[in-house]
Design a protein around this motif. Structure first.
Motif, PDB file in Angstrom:
ATOM      1  N   LEU A   1       2.800  30.790   0.599  1.00 49.72           N
ATOM      2  CA  LEU A   1       3.317  31.534   1.736  1.00 49.72           C
ATOM      3  C   LEU A   1       4.783  31.273   2.012  1.00 49.72           C
TER       4      LEU A   1
ATOM      5  N   ALA B   1      -0.875  35.278   8.434  1.00 46.13           N
ATOM      6  CA  ALA B   1       0.198  34.593   7.713  1.00 46.13           C
ATOM      7  C   ALA B   1       1.259  34.043   8.667  1.00 46.13           C
TER       8      ALA B   1
ATOM      9  N   PHE C   1       6.691  32.799   4.762  1.00 47.77           N
ATOM     10  CA  PHE C   1       6.683  33.753   5.866  1.00 47.77           C
ATOM     11  C   PHE C   1       8.073  33.981   6.422  1.00 47.77           C
TER      12      PHE C   1
ATOM     13  N   ASN D   1       2.560  41.284   2.564  1.00 47.00           N
ATOM     14  CA  ASN D   1       1.839  40.862   1.371  1.00 47.00           C
ATOM     15  C   ASN D   1       1.548  42.100   0.533  1.00 47.00           C
TER      16      ASN D   1
ATOM     17  N   GLU E   1      -2.442  31.845  -0.763  1.00 41.01           N
ATOM     18  CA  GLU E   1      -1.128  32.409  -1.012  1.00 41.01           C
ATOM     19  C   GLU E   1      -0.049  31.319  -0.991  1.00 41.01           C
TER      20      GLU E   1
ATOM     21  N   VAL F   1      -4.898  34.239   2.653  1.00 44.67           N
ATOM     22  CA  VAL F   1      -3.689  33.602   3.179  1.00 44.67           C
ATOM     23  C   VAL F   1      -3.630  32.135   2.759  1.00 44.67           C
TER      24      VAL F   1
END
Ligand code: HEM
Length: 522
Positions: A262, A282, A264, A270, A260, A257
């Motif tokens: 991210l 996440a 969200f 994912n 990543e 995470v």
């Protein structure tokens, strides 16, 4: 009546059995007998200690009705088998109930995970976890269900070649363990093909949880016992292994995470790791590692045994109804052909879904729901005090002769194909396969699709029969209904007509290793 009731409570706390108290205070109760008294079942202690304790409760239900009290020694339970009382406890007045005994028994393995948790912890965790099982997640899981079921097919194929009988209950248990490990924390148990220590550890812990829920004396609560009993040592070691594995998965996932980019959003998945754990991390779920581990462990157990039991009893029921099997195979052939199932197929596999609905009616998992009143309440016409242990017998509800026609018969057709999917709401709490109210199962969609996919893929390729000389199939309980001696079956490959794949449905992309073709090598 203030003093007598105080005295009574005091004596009861000192461990004076209820029966003695009833006798002693009958004079006090006589004076203010405006309240109807809950029917009491007596002398059935022995029956209830038998293997599948929900069976004698059914007999008692037929004589005592939708709510009665069961006394054993100083302990007493209210047994509820009435839809409107069940609805009151689970939904309308759910705030007046906790998980009671269940939380006490499961503490050692689930800690404060979502199933045993109550109050504020439960509220916070429920709010964090439910969004993780969104529709896009469940759709992504269909692929996983298919691949795991395909591995089971390969195993059965070998058994069919060798003419060896198979014990389906343990195979289903491994199938659902493989699925749930991957789905919840991206762990590959691979229990269908290997027996590594961790798989053994999961079973050790599960058996212990079941043992504790039926044991008459809680030996494990004696401090030194843990250190000297070989069994308790083994349980502790198994728990440690699982906890270490979970901690490690959490660590690995945290790293993923962190690395990543991210973005969200609501239906976050994912691609490399669609697990619930990944979603939770996440989402920035602000939670201690211990709580996270408790929740993962809870989902591991909740999603493993239940689904395995559903498949086991479904195949048992099917073994007695060749008519249903033919109809099922016809549907699966025409909807799936040779493909792996997709999320679109879930709507089309209507009869397969009805077979699972009906199997869940006859064999609800778990067969009873456990609660404890934390406030005074009124159940039907009966006032009850806080501190009552209540068992809602889903088994009784689902097999009640007054609620169902041919209650004991396996008839998937009782649920019309074009009707709604049966659930507690549209069946007015006479059908509770996933509970109801705020504590309803969070994995209901997941589990329905998982069992439909496994069912469809297995009956498409094989015919199943009870093996010659198979042990009689009897029930026993832990958390779910198990067979006493397994479900021994003979599998044979189906001799199918040529498959006509449905037009216009593209083949799903799969790992090349998954082996898309499941043509019979005839
Ligand atoms: C709760 C049944 C699969 C996670 C429940 C309850 C039932 C149930 C009846 C309510 C318990 C109560 O009220 O005391 C089933 C069946 C399943 C299944 C029959 C399979 C066919 C799953 C799966 C997961 C899961 C796959 C996880 C992914 C949970 C959790 C709860 C729960 C976390 C507790 C919810 C809460 O208390 O807020 N399940 N379940 N279950 N189930 Fe399931």
């Amino acid at each position: 009546s203030g003093f007598p009731s105080q005295l009574r409570n005091g004596l009861s706390k000192l461990g004076v059995p209820r029966e003695g108290l009833d006798l002693l205070f009958s004079w006090a109760a006589d004076g203010n007998g405006d309240y109807p008294k809950i029917p009491e079942a007596r002398g059935s202690i022995k029956a209830v200690q038998s293997e599948a304790f929900f069976i004698p409760l059914y007999e008692l239900y037929l004589s005592y009705g939708g709510i009665f009290r069961l006394n054993f020694g100083p302990k007493s339970f209210l047994i509820v088998s009435d839809p409107s009382i069940a609805k009151h406890i689970l939904k309308d007045n759910s705030k007046a109930y906790s998980k009671g005994i269940l939380a006490e028994i499961l503490e050692f393995v689930m800690g404060k995970g979502l199933i045993p948790a109550d109050g504020e912890i439960w509220r916070v965790r429920r709010r964090a976890i439910v969004p993780a099982l969104h529709m896009k997640y469940v759709a992504a899981m269909i692929n996983l269900f298919g691949q795991a079921s395909d591995r089971l097919c390969q195993k059965l194929d070998a058994a069919a070649s060798d003419g060896e009988d198979v014990e389906m209950e343990s195979l289903f248990s491994r199938l659902t363990l493989d699925i749930i490990g991957k789905a919840v924390f991206n762990y590959e148990f691979d229990s269908l093909t290997n027996d590594a220590g961790i798989v053994e550890a999961v079973y050790t812990v599960l058996r212990e949880a079941e043992y504790r829920s039926t044991a008459p004396i809680p030996f494990w609560e004696i401090p030194i016992w843990k250190d000297i009993s070989p069994k308790q040592k083994k349980v502790s070691a198994a728990l440690k292994l699982i906890n270490d594995t979970l901690d490690n998965m959490i660590k690995i996932c945290k790293r993923m995470v962190d690395e990543e980019e991210l973005q969200f959003e609501e239906e976050y998945v994912n691609e490399r790791d669609p697990s619930i754990l990944h979603f939770l991390l996440a989402s920035g779920d602000d939670v201690s590692s211990k709580q996270l581990r408790d929740d993962l462990m809870t989902m591991l157990i909740a999603g493993h045994e239940t689904s395995a039991a559903v498949l086991t009893w479904t195949f048992y029921l099917l073994s007695k109804e060749p008519r249903v099997v033919s109809k099922l195979q016809e549907e699966v052939d025409s909807v799936l052909g040779d493909r792996f199932p997709t999320i679109e197929d879930m709507k089309k596999l209507k009869y397969a879904t009805r077979v699972i609905n009906e199997s869940l009616r006859l064999y609800p998992q778990p067969p009873v729901l456990i609660r404890r009143s934390i406030e005074d309440d009124t159940l039907g016409q009966y006032p009850i005090k806080r501190g009552e242990d209540v068992f809602i017998s889903v088994w009784n509800l689902h097999r009640s002769p007054s609620l169902w026609e041919n209650a004991d018969k396996f008839i998937p057709e009782r649920w019309p194909l074009d009707g709604p999917n049966p659930n507690e709401t549209n069946q007015n709490f006479s059908y509770l396969p996933f509970g109801g109210g705020p504590r309803k199962c969070v994995g209901d969609m997941f589990a329905s699709y998982e069992t439909v996919v496994a069912l469809a893929m297995l009956v498409r390729r094989f015919n199943f029969q009870m093996a010659v000389g198979a042990p009689e199939v009897n029930m026993t309980t832990g958390a779910t209904i198990h067979t006493t001696e397994g479900l021994k079956m003979t599998v044979s490959r189906r001799v199918k007509p040529p498959i006509v794949p449905t037009l216009g449905t593209p083949m799903l992309k799969l790992d090349s290793s998954a082996g898309v073709s499941d043509n019979d090598p005839l």
